[in-house]
Write a protein that holds these residues in place. Structure first.
Motif: not given
Length: 189
Positions: A114-117, A132-136, A143-144, A150-155
């Protein structure tokens, strides 16, 4: 045996809640035996733990808000069975959970997840939602990994760096305002 002797016999022992014998009886009745029973019981306890983590975070927030400056660190964090970093994460996870950004029933079961979110900027949080990542059942490692990919997707992460730069500029503006206010108070007491 005569009737009189039966009346003089001591009554059977009364088991009260908290008695070790009561706990032993309850454990014997409910001790899991099969894999699905273990999973069910552990999941039930983990769900209770999430509520406890958020309540601990809420209490830490109140303690920090109500206790005089310095007393929070000295009296609360120094005496707790976890680090100041964990206390910080518990507070921030509880604060974010209470904000209602994500409904409680959809929050992960771990305060650290939750903290990381809570550290995700709004656009990134929306992206996590769309993926669809946010789920119990969300695990911290998942998440990590999602953030890493995701970092690899954006320049080469430039988008994230721009967002972080904007955050720092906003913080600088707030700090400059606070410094000016304090300087004015010191000049004109």
């Amino acid at each position: 045996m005569s009737r009189r002797l039966k009346l003089d016999a001591p009554p059977p022992p009364v088991l009260i809640e908290g008695d070790a014998r009561v706990h032993a009886l309850q454990a014997a009745k409910s001790e899991p035996q099969r894999a699905e029973e273990f999973v069910s019981e552990i999941s039930r306890l983990w769900s209770r733990a999430q509520g406890a983590f958020l309540e601990i975070g809420r209490l830490l927030i109140r303690a920090k808000d109500l206790l005089p400056h310095g007393e929070y660190m000295a009296a609360v964090e120094a005496e707790l069975p976890f680090s100041t970093r964990t206390a910080y994460q518990l507070r921030e996870a509880a604060r974010w959970a209470m904000s209602g950004t994500v409904p409680m029933e959809r929050l992960p079961g771990s305060y650290s997840t939750i903290y990381l979110l809570s550290t995700l900027e709004s656009p990134l949080l929306q992206e996590a939602e769309q993926d669809g990542l946010i789920r119990p059942e969300l695990k911290r490692a998942e998440l990590i990994e999602w953030r890493r990919l995701r970092k690899g997707k954006g320049e080469d992460g430039r988008d994230e760096r721009r967002v972080r730069l904007d955050q720092l500029r906003q913080q600088r503006v707030k700090l400059d305002e606070e410094i000016a206010k304090l300087e004015a108070e010191l000049e004109h007491p």
